[in-house]
Design an enzyme around this catalytic site. Structure first.
Site, mmCIF file in Angstrom:
data_model
loop_
_atom_site.group_PDB
_atom_site.id
_atom_site.type_symbol
_atom_site.label_atom_id
_atom_site.label_comp_id
_atom_site.label_asym_id
_atom_site.label_seq_id
_atom_site.Cartn_x
_atom_site.Cartn_y
_atom_site.Cartn_z
ATOM 1 C CD GLU A 122 -3.040 -1.350 2.406
ATOM 2 O OE1 GLU A 122 -4.138 -1.469 1.987
ATOM 3 O OE2 GLU A 122 -2.389 -0.706 3.275
ATOM 4 C CB CYS A 135 2.984 7.087 3.472
ATOM 5 S SG CYS A 135 3.365 6.294 4.896
ATOM 6 C CB CYS A 142 6.857 -5.263 8.616
ATOM 7 S SG CYS A 142 8.197 -4.686 9.490
ATOM 8 C CB CYS A 146 6.122 -3.067 16.155
ATOM 9 S SG CYS A 146 7.563 -2.756 15.713
ATOM 10 C CB CYS A 149 2.697 -2.100 13.842
ATOM 11 S SG CYS A 149 2.962 -1.799 12.089
ATOM 12 C CD GLU A 234 13.178 -0.789 9.787
ATOM 13 O OE1 GLU A 234 12.498 -0.261 10.647
ATOM 14 O OE2 GLU A 234 14.099 -0.157 9.318
ATOM 15 C CB SER A 265 10.021 5.934 9.724
ATOM 16 O OG SER A 265 9.642 5.415 11.107
ATOM 17 C CB SER A 287 9.622 3.699 15.527
ATOM 18 O OG SER A 287 9.143 3.869 14.205
ATOM 19 C CG LEU A 288 12.490 5.962 21.802
ATOM 20 C CD1 LEU A 288 13.487 5.087 21.912
ATOM 21 C CD2 LEU A 288 12.720 7.297 22.385
ATOM 22 C CB CYS A 409 0.731 5.509 11.934
ATOM 23 S SG CYS A 409 1.500 7.176 11.335
HETATM 24 N N1 SAH Z 1 9.003 0.272 9.876
HETATM 25 C C1 SAH Z 1 9.215 1.595 10.171
HETATM 26 C C2 SAH Z 1 8.260 2.426 9.402
HETATM 27 C C3 SAH Z 1 6.843 2.223 9.032
HETATM 28 S S1 SAH Z 1 5.612 2.396 10.490
HETATM 29 C C4 SAH Z 1 9.327 1.844 11.548
HETATM 30 O O1 SAH Z 1 8.497 0.906 12.479
HETATM 31 O O2 SAH Z 1 9.572 2.887 12.082
HETATM 32 C C5 SAH Z 1 5.426 4.112 10.601
HETATM 33 C C6 SAH Z 1 5.161 4.756 11.960
HETATM 34 O O3 SAH Z 1 3.816 4.372 12.340
HETATM 35 C C7 SAH Z 1 6.207 3.920 13.066
HETATM 36 O O4 SAH Z 1 6.622 4.977 14.027
HETATM 37 C C8 SAH Z 1 5.235 3.082 13.755
HETATM 38 O O5 SAH Z 1 5.652 2.637 14.934
HETATM 39 C C9 SAH Z 1 3.912 3.737 13.767
HETATM 40 N N2 SAH Z 1 2.851 2.803 13.961
HETATM 41 C C10 SAH Z 1 2.763 1.500 13.731
HETATM 42 N N3 SAH Z 1 1.601 1.041 13.980
HETATM 43 C C11 SAH Z 1 0.822 2.111 14.519
HETATM 44 C C12 SAH Z 1 -0.637 2.165 15.190
HETATM 45 N N4 SAH Z 1 -1.419 1.170 15.278
HETATM 46 N N5 SAH Z 1 -1.005 3.350 15.413
HETATM 47 C C13 SAH Z 1 -0.031 4.475 15.530
HETATM 48 N N6 SAH Z 1 1.147 4.187 15.045
HETATM 49 C C14 SAH Z 1 1.831 3.198 14.629
HETATM 50 FE FE1 SF4 Z 2 7.350 -3.077 10.991
HETATM 51 FE FE2 SF4 Z 2 7.478 -0.646 11.567
HETATM 52 FE FE3 SF4 Z 2 5.247 -2.219 11.828
HETATM 53 FE FE4 SF4 Z 2 7.081 -2.547 13.350
HETATM 54 S S1 SF4 Z 2 6.073 -0.413 13.225
HETATM 55 S S2 SF4 Z 2 5.991 -4.076 12.592
HETATM 56 S S3 SF4 Z 2 9.024 -2.005 12.044
HETATM 57 S S4 SF4 Z 2 6.100 -1.589 10.242
#
Ligand code: SAH
Ligand code: SF4
Length: 434
Positions: A122, A135, A142, A146, A149, A234, A265, A287-288, A409
């Site tokens: 997407e 984006c 991935c 996480c 996510c 990622e 990111s 993504s801390l 996100c």
């Molecule tokens: N994999 C990379 C980039 C894609 S995710 C990463 O993790 O940084 C883009 C951003 O969306 C990241 O900061 C991720 O942690 C955040 N994200 C993922 N799932 C989310 C959710 N359900 N609600 C809000 N932010 C989310």
């Molecule tokens: Fe992958 Fe980023 Fe989602 Fe984590 S937040 S599962 S690294 S896309």
């Protein structure tokens, strides 16, 4: 033909990237999108052009692809007429296939795309008053899981090729009508993809004419001004392909977008961060999401491999970071998980301890079916933001965009949730016959 089936994931935090810069096509032609100019030159030479011609044609074709958005060799009017069918028989100028395009009530647009070998991913376009951000996805799914996510719940993944990554930007420009005028309609010769089936010889060098002087560039007022590598995947686990794609985006002869308008990111792939700064030079977002080992281990499992201290040190060492070019720390607000005043104070302490030129983006958690968390309350998010802000660090709360079309996100998820086209068709057929 290379195996392009989805790979199974060997481990939770240590995936094996599949490097593949060209996705094989059923018709055997090669898609030029995503290839550097030198590679295009080499392919032209391998197909029979002499060195001088191969170089010239590569330069011309590259210009048509990235400055004019042309997808049909027949429209490349400064290339000899006899040569255009020769190109058409061997090469294509592709775009990701559009499976579905959706428009949110807030103007956000989302595209469900498919690679030539049928994997779905997407891309999202987010218009704002002063900018338009695309984006972009780097992988199908991935591998990192996480816990908050949705993309991370997809079981399978393959890396996107440079062409599939830069192809998203090309497609967005197509959809937004952002190529110079008079670029896409062939002025003579019609669609030469229908031309004779027998391969032609490389045509002679003579016979070129140049009528490439009657278009206007619309470099100002473009809708698509920024790119974030924040779609599915990622990006630092697909470094070479992301780099290849972004080089084309930044190339003055390519899409010519400034590196200052591009942000990558990462969830914290520490060993690749320095390389990213050195070799691509774009802005970094990290993504801390948590400030203690326990919580970050739980919600961002790559933390078990590269811990918070290591990650923040890599941020402090990130090439090009400065007060003028701050690192963005993304922090998803999860109710009773990472959102206390103590968490906010610890965040400030850590960012100061490492002397980081930082801004913090607070992202309200975007829910999805079966998600194990809830979003923090607006009051809690405000209180958290105030603590960080009062310590002198910018901490805006991001407004979720495109929630109604699952474009926000972490909501991007295709095959596993929405099922493949074939599955959908089969189900529809079964329902009809029942
Ligand atoms: N994999 C990379 C980039 C894609 S995710 C990463 O993790 O940084 C883009 C951003 O969306 C990241 O900061 C991720 O942690 C955040 N994200 C993922 N799932 C989310 C959710 N359900 N609600 C809000 N932010 C989310
Ligand atoms: Fe992958 Fe980023 Fe989602 Fe984590 S937040 S599962 S690294 S896309």
């Amino acid at each position: 033909m290379a195996d392009t089936a989805l790979m199974s994931i060997p481990g939770q935090v240590d995936p094996v990237p599949v490097a593949r810069d060209i996705t094989p096509r059923a018709d055997g032609r090669i898609d030029l999108i995503g290839l550097p100019k030198d590679r295009i030159r080499d392919l032209f030479a391998e197909a029979g052009l002499d060195a001088k011609q191969a170089k010239l044609r590569a330069k011309q074709v590259f210009h048509w692809l990235y400055h004019r958005g042309v997808t049909d060799f027949a429209a490349m009017t400064d290339i000899a007429k006899t040569m255009r069918p020769w190109l058409t028989e061997r090469f294509v100028v592709g775009r990701p296939n559009v499976v579905e395009a959706q428009h949110s009530t807030d103007g956000t647009r989302k595209w469900l795309l498919a690679t030539d070998d049928g994997h779905e991913f997407e891309m999202v376009f987010i218009p704002d008053a002063d900018r338009g951000t695309l984006c972009v996805s780097s992988q199908v799914g991935c591998t990192l899981n996480c816990r908050f996510c949705h993309t991370g719940t997809m079981k399978l993944v393959r890396n996107l090729t440079p062409g599939e990554i830069v192809g998203q930007v090309m497609l967005a420009r197509d959809a937004l009508g952002e190529w110079p005028n008079s670029s896409t309609s062939p002025r003579e010769g019609g669609d030469l993809r229908q031309a004779s089936a027998a391969p032609t010889e490389p045509p002679a060098f003579a016979g070129d004419h140049d009528d490439d002087d009657d278009f206007e560039y619309t470099s100002d007022g473009r809708l698509l001004t920024n790119i974030v590598m924040m779609g599915m995947g990622e990006p630092l686990y697909n470094f070479d392909n992301v780099k290849g794609a972004l080089k084309l985006v930044m190339d003055g002869d390519g899409l010519a977008l400034s590196k200052r308008r591009i942000t990558l990111s990462t969830s914290g792939v520490v060993p690749m961060m320095d390389k990213c700064g050195e070799e691509i030079g774009i802005n970094l977002a990290v993504s801390l999401h948590a400030v203690t080992k326990d919580i970050r281990d739980e919600i961002v499992p790559i933390n078990k491999k590269y811990g918070i201290e290591e990650l923040l040190q890599a941020c402090a060492d990130y090439p090009g970071a400065s007060n003028a070019r701050r690192i963005t720390f993304e922090y998803v607000m999860l109710k009773d998980k990472n959102d206390s005043d103590d968490d906010a104070r610890e965040l400030v302490r850590l960012l100061k301890h490492y002397g980081l030129p930082a801004k913090v983006n607070l992202i309200p958690f975007n829910p999805w079916p079966g998600a194990p968390y809830e979003c923090s309350t607006p009051e809690r998010i405000r209180a958290f933001s105030n603590i960080v802000f009062e310590a002198g660090i910018s901490a805006p709360v991001r407004t979720p965009r495109g929630r109604d079309i699952d474009a926000a996100c972490g909501q991007l998820k295709t095959a596993a949730q929405k099922k493949s086209r074939a599955e959908r068709d089969r189900e529809a057929a079964t329902a009809q016959s029942a």
